[in-house]
Design a protein around this motif. Structure first.
Motif, PDB file in Angstrom:
ATOM      1  N   ASN A 208      36.543  56.905  72.368  1.00  0.00           N
ATOM      2  CA  ASN A 208      37.609  56.689  73.358  1.00  0.00           C
ATOM      3  C   ASN A 208      37.410  55.397  74.145  1.00  0.00           C
ATOM      4  OD1 ASN A 208      35.316  57.997  74.353  1.00  0.00           O
ATOM      5  ND2 ASN A 208      36.405  58.970  76.035  1.00  0.00           N
ATOM      6  N   CYS A 209      36.173  54.950  74.289  1.00  0.00           N
ATOM      7  CA  CYS A 209      35.869  53.735  75.050  1.00  0.00           C
ATOM      8  C   CYS A 209      35.754  52.518  74.150  1.00  0.00           C
ATOM      9  CB  CYS A 209      34.564  53.904  75.826  1.00  0.00           C
ATOM     10  SG  CYS A 209      34.605  55.314  76.936  1.00  0.00           S
ATOM     11  N   GLN A 210      35.401  52.720  72.880  1.00  0.00           N
ATOM     12  CA  GLN A 210      35.202  51.578  71.972  1.00  0.00           C
ATOM     13  C   GLN A 210      36.358  51.420  70.989  1.00  0.00           C
ATOM     14  OE1 GLN A 210      31.367  53.014  70.765  1.00  0.00           O
ATOM     15  NE2 GLN A 210      30.275  51.774  72.268  1.00  0.00           N
ATOM     16  N   ASN A 211      37.329  52.350  71.074  1.00  0.00           N
ATOM     17  CA  ASN A 211      38.540  52.275  70.241  1.00  0.00           C
ATOM     18  C   ASN A 211      38.228  52.529  68.766  1.00  0.00           C
ATOM     19  OD1 ASN A 211      41.311  51.971  69.966  1.00  0.00           O
ATOM     20  ND2 ASN A 211      41.178  49.772  69.599  1.00  0.00           N
ATOM     21  N   ILE A 212      37.658  53.689  68.481  1.00  0.00           N
ATOM     22  CA  ILE A 212      37.296  54.076  67.112  1.00  0.00           C
ATOM     23  C   ILE A 212      38.026  55.365  66.756  1.00  0.00           C
ATOM     24  CG2 ILE A 212      35.440  54.763  65.542  1.00  0.00           C
ATOM     25  CD1 ILE A 212      33.482  53.342  67.523  1.00  0.00           C
ATOM     26  N   ASP A 213      38.792  55.333  65.646  1.00  0.00           N
ATOM     27  CA  ASP A 213      39.402  56.556  65.133  1.00  0.00           C
ATOM     28  C   ASP A 213      38.577  57.012  63.938  1.00  0.00           C
ATOM     29  OD1 ASP A 213      40.837  58.575  63.974  1.00  0.00           O
ATOM     30  OD2 ASP A 213      42.772  57.555  64.088  1.00  0.00           O
TER      31      ASP A 213
ATOM     32  N   PRO B 221      34.798  52.567  81.131  1.00  0.00           N
ATOM     33  CA  PRO B 221      36.274  52.572  81.056  1.00  0.00           C
ATOM     34  C   PRO B 221      36.796  53.106  79.715  1.00  0.00           C
ATOM     35  CG  PRO B 221      35.413  50.377  81.631  1.00  0.00           C
ATOM     36  CD  PRO B 221      34.240  51.234  81.335  1.00  0.00           C
ATOM     37  N   VAL B 222      37.858  53.918  79.785  1.00  0.00           N
ATOM     38  CA  VAL B 222      38.446  54.536  78.594  1.00  0.00           C
ATOM     39  C   VAL B 222      39.588  53.657  78.075  1.00  0.00           C
ATOM     40  CG1 VAL B 222      39.755  56.544  77.775  1.00  0.00           C
ATOM     41  CG2 VAL B 222      37.768  56.875  79.276  1.00  0.00           C
ATOM     42  N   ILE B 223      39.598  53.391  76.771  1.00  0.00           N
ATOM     43  CA  ILE B 223      40.662  52.597  76.139  1.00  0.00           C
ATOM     44  C   ILE B 223      41.755  53.533  75.611  1.00  0.00           C
ATOM     45  CG2 ILE B 223      41.193  50.952  74.266  1.00  0.00           C
ATOM     46  CD1 ILE B 223      39.339  49.683  76.338  1.00  0.00           C
ATOM     47  N   ASN B 224      41.343  54.623  74.927  1.00  0.00           N
ATOM     48  CA  ASN B 224      42.296  55.564  74.355  1.00  0.00           C
ATOM     49  C   ASN B 224      41.707  56.976  74.402  1.00  0.00           C
ATOM     50  OD1 ASN B 224      44.014  57.117  72.830  1.00  0.00           O
ATOM     51  ND2 ASN B 224      44.121  55.713  71.092  1.00  0.00           N
ATOM     52  N   ALA B 225      42.126  57.761  75.395  1.00  0.00           N
ATOM     53  CA  ALA B 225      41.531  59.089  75.631  1.00  0.00           C
ATOM     54  C   ALA B 225      41.702  60.021  74.434  1.00  0.00           C
ATOM     55  CB  ALA B 225      42.151  59.717  76.884  1.00  0.00           C
ATOM     56  N   ALA B 226      42.779  59.863  73.650  1.00  0.00           N
ATOM     57  CA  ALA B 226      43.049  60.763  72.524  1.00  0.00           C
ATOM     58  C   ALA B 226      41.940  60.711  71.470  1.00  0.00           C
ATOM     59  CB  ALA B 226      44.387  60.409  71.886  1.00  0.00           C
ATOM     60  N   LEU B 227      41.185  59.605  71.427  1.00  0.00           N
ATOM     61  CA  LEU B 227      40.164  59.437  70.390  1.00  0.00           C
ATOM     62  C   LEU B 227      38.895  60.248  70.663  1.00  0.00           C
ATOM     63  CD1 LEU B 227      40.581  55.619  69.650  1.00  0.00           C
ATOM     64  CD2 LEU B 227      41.449  57.552  68.324  1.00  0.00           C
ATOM     65  N   ALA B 228      38.808  60.913  71.820  1.00  0.00           N
ATOM     66  CA  ALA B 228      37.640  61.744  72.122  1.00  0.00           C
ATOM     67  C   ALA B 228      37.790  63.169  71.587  1.00  0.00           C
ATOM     68  CB  ALA B 228      37.401  61.794  73.631  1.00  0.00           C
TER      69      ALA B 228
ATOM     70  N   ASP C  52      39.241  45.573  68.203  1.00  0.00           N
ATOM     71  CA  ASP C  52      40.600  45.830  67.732  1.00  0.00           C
ATOM     72  C   ASP C  52      40.506  46.525  66.375  1.00  0.00           C
ATOM     73  OD1 ASP C  52      41.980  44.734  69.870  1.00  0.00           O
ATOM     74  OD2 ASP C  52      41.962  42.703  69.026  1.00  0.00           O
ATOM     75  N   PRO C  53      41.614  47.186  65.948  1.00  0.00           N
ATOM     76  CA  PRO C  53      41.577  47.864  64.642  1.00  0.00           C
ATOM     77  C   PRO C  53      41.228  46.914  63.493  1.00  0.00           C
ATOM     78  CG  PRO C  53      43.488  48.586  65.899  1.00  0.00           C
ATOM     79  CD  PRO C  53      42.865  47.464  66.682  1.00  0.00           C
ATOM     80  N   ASP C  54      41.528  45.607  63.630  1.00  0.00           N
ATOM     81  CA  ASP C  54      41.202  44.680  62.535  1.00  0.00           C
ATOM     82  C   ASP C  54      39.755  44.194  62.594  1.00  0.00           C
ATOM     83  OD1 ASP C  54      41.084  42.821  64.585  1.00  0.00           O
ATOM     84  OD2 ASP C  54      42.628  41.492  63.767  1.00  0.00           O
TER      85      ASP C  54
ATOM     86  N   HIS D 270      30.538  49.664  65.517  1.00  0.00           N
ATOM     87  CA  HIS D 270      31.963  49.989  65.335  1.00  0.00           C
ATOM     88  C   HIS D 270      32.274  49.913  63.839  1.00  0.00           C
ATOM     89  CE1 HIS D 270      36.226  50.152  65.741  1.00  0.00           C
ATOM     90  NE2 HIS D 270      36.175  50.104  67.064  1.00  0.00           N
ATOM     91  N   PRO D 271      32.755  51.014  63.228  1.00  0.00           N
ATOM     92  CA  PRO D 271      32.928  50.989  61.768  1.00  0.00           C
ATOM     93  C   PRO D 271      34.025  50.036  61.292  1.00  0.00           C
ATOM     94  CG  PRO D 271      33.687  53.085  62.695  1.00  0.00           C
ATOM     95  CD  PRO D 271      33.041  52.325  63.810  1.00  0.00           C
ATOM     96  N   ALA D 272      34.875  49.515  62.202  1.00  0.00           N
ATOM     97  CA  ALA D 272      35.907  48.545  61.794  1.00  0.00           C
ATOM     98  C   ALA D 272      35.366  47.116  61.777  1.00  0.00           C
ATOM     99  CB  ALA D 272      37.115  48.635  62.729  1.00  0.00           C
ATOM    100  N   ARG D 273      34.141  46.898  62.250  1.00  0.00           N
ATOM    101  CA  ARG D 273      33.555  45.545  62.212  1.00  0.00           C
ATOM    102  C   ARG D 273      33.581  45.014  60.791  1.00  0.00           C
ATOM    103  NH1 ARG D 273      27.945  45.341  65.682  1.00  0.00           N
ATOM    104  NH2 ARG D 273      27.465  43.746  64.134  1.00  0.00           N
TER     105      ARG D 273
END
Ligand SMILES: [Zn+2]
Length: 330
Positions: free
Chosen positions: A152-157, A188-195, A90-92, A126-129
């Motif tokens: 896109n798969c790990q949810n990293i912006d 599996p893709v979580i958020n395609a826009a992040l690619a 998650d972002p947090d 994941h840099p949000a860790r």
């Protein structure tokens, strides 16, 4: 180190995009959770590599590592970069054990690289860790040569400014970022826009050497093709590269010959994306290679070597495999 050994090291041929796969049966802490299409695909990939699909229930890490080590030794490559696989967060910074299809902890690849001289460790953080910087230091001490993420798969912006210190530490330590760009169908893709490769501007501006996996090409018919956006960024960022992994395939080969263009070729790196299948059929049907060349390459049983021989046949130079050494943290 003698001069000749140093020379040998400098001209190493590397496959810089090879996945570690495991199920944690022997206690690594990793896991593999496959359902539907992904389970079928995993079984298919293992069988065509000569590993029985039953390995999915056994000590997959050990079976897979032995098999891969042998393929690497019997190929034209001197070594492969073996990639860990981070969890979705998650972002947090909360890890999501309920999402994603696999987790390969960094210690798995750091450990295997100590046993197998043909493996170089590519970690995944994941840099949000909450412990991202500590984990980065630990991996640097453990000998990591590169850091891989699938945004896109790990949810990293990548563009989030709060990651600045993380990117700066990677830049300082000389650890390159291998970032998935473009579509994806094996995980599996979580958020395609992040690619989107444009999100890589921020780590690039922080001084990180960035390798855009698959040169932002599309994977399926409904993905957006972002190759041109990536190619335009090459002019602006001398620290940006692209790998042509998974591009000897039916679905991702469209821009392969564009990667031979004079302004792009010096930024191209060789990777296979093993265990993704290597299929040259479409290149033959499009007339990029003749039938004899297609058959010669497609019949090579070792998928690492098959991928490499197809690339040489298309006109790529040896440098796509030797260039990577100079970009890695040594
Ligand atoms: Zn990959």
């Amino acid at each position: 180190m003698t001069a000749s050994l140093a020379d040998e090291r400098r001209v190493q041929r590397l496959d810089m995009h090879v996945h570690m796969v495991g199920n944690g049966v022997a206690g690594s802490g990793g896991w593999l959770r496959l359902s539907g299409w992904h389970r079928w695909l995993a079984g298919f990939m293992l069988r065509q590599l000569g590993v029985p699909a039953s390995a999915l229930e056994g000590d997959l890490e050990a079976i897979y590592a032995e098999h891969l080590g042998k393929l690497a030794r019997e190929s034209s490559m001197d070594a492969v970069i073996l990639l860990a696989h981070e969890r979705v967060h998650d972002p947090d910074g909360t890890p999501r054990e309920d999402l994603g299809s696999m987790f390969v902890p960094n210690d798995v690849v750091l450990g295997l690289a100590k046993t197998f001289p043909e493996f170089l460790p590519g970690v995944s953080i994941h840099p949000a860790r909450r412990d991202a910087l500590d984990e980065l230091e630990r991996c640097l001490e453990g000998g990591a040569v590169l850091m891989k993420c699938l945004p896109n798969c790990q949810n990293i912006d990548f563009s989030e400014t709060r990651f600045q210190r993380f990117w700066e530490r990677m830049a300082e330590s000389g650890l390159p970022l291998l970032a998935h760009t473009g579509g994806e169908h094996t995980v599996p893709v979580i958020n395609a826009a992040l690619a989107d490769p444009r999100l890589l501007r921020f780590p690039l501006e922080c001084g990180v050497t960035v390798i855009a996996a698959h040169c932002a090409t599309k994977s399926g018919a409904f993905d957006r093709d972002q190759f041109d956006a990536w190619a335009a960024m090459l002019r602006e960022f001398p620290n940006l590269y692209g790998d042509i992994s998974a591009m000897i395939s039916l679905n991702r080969c469209g821009h392969l010959r564009d990667c031979l263009r004079a302004e792009i070729a010096p930024r191209i790196l060789h990777g296979s994306d093993f265990p993704v299948p290597v299929l040259g059929h479409r290149m033959w049907l499009q007339g990029w290679i003749d039938r004899a060349t297609f058959r010669r390459c497609q019949e090579i049983r070792n998928p690492l070597e098959r991928d490499w021989q197809f690339k040489l046949a298309l006109g790529f130079s040896e440098e796509i495999a030797t260039r990577t050494t100079g970009l890695l943290r040594q």
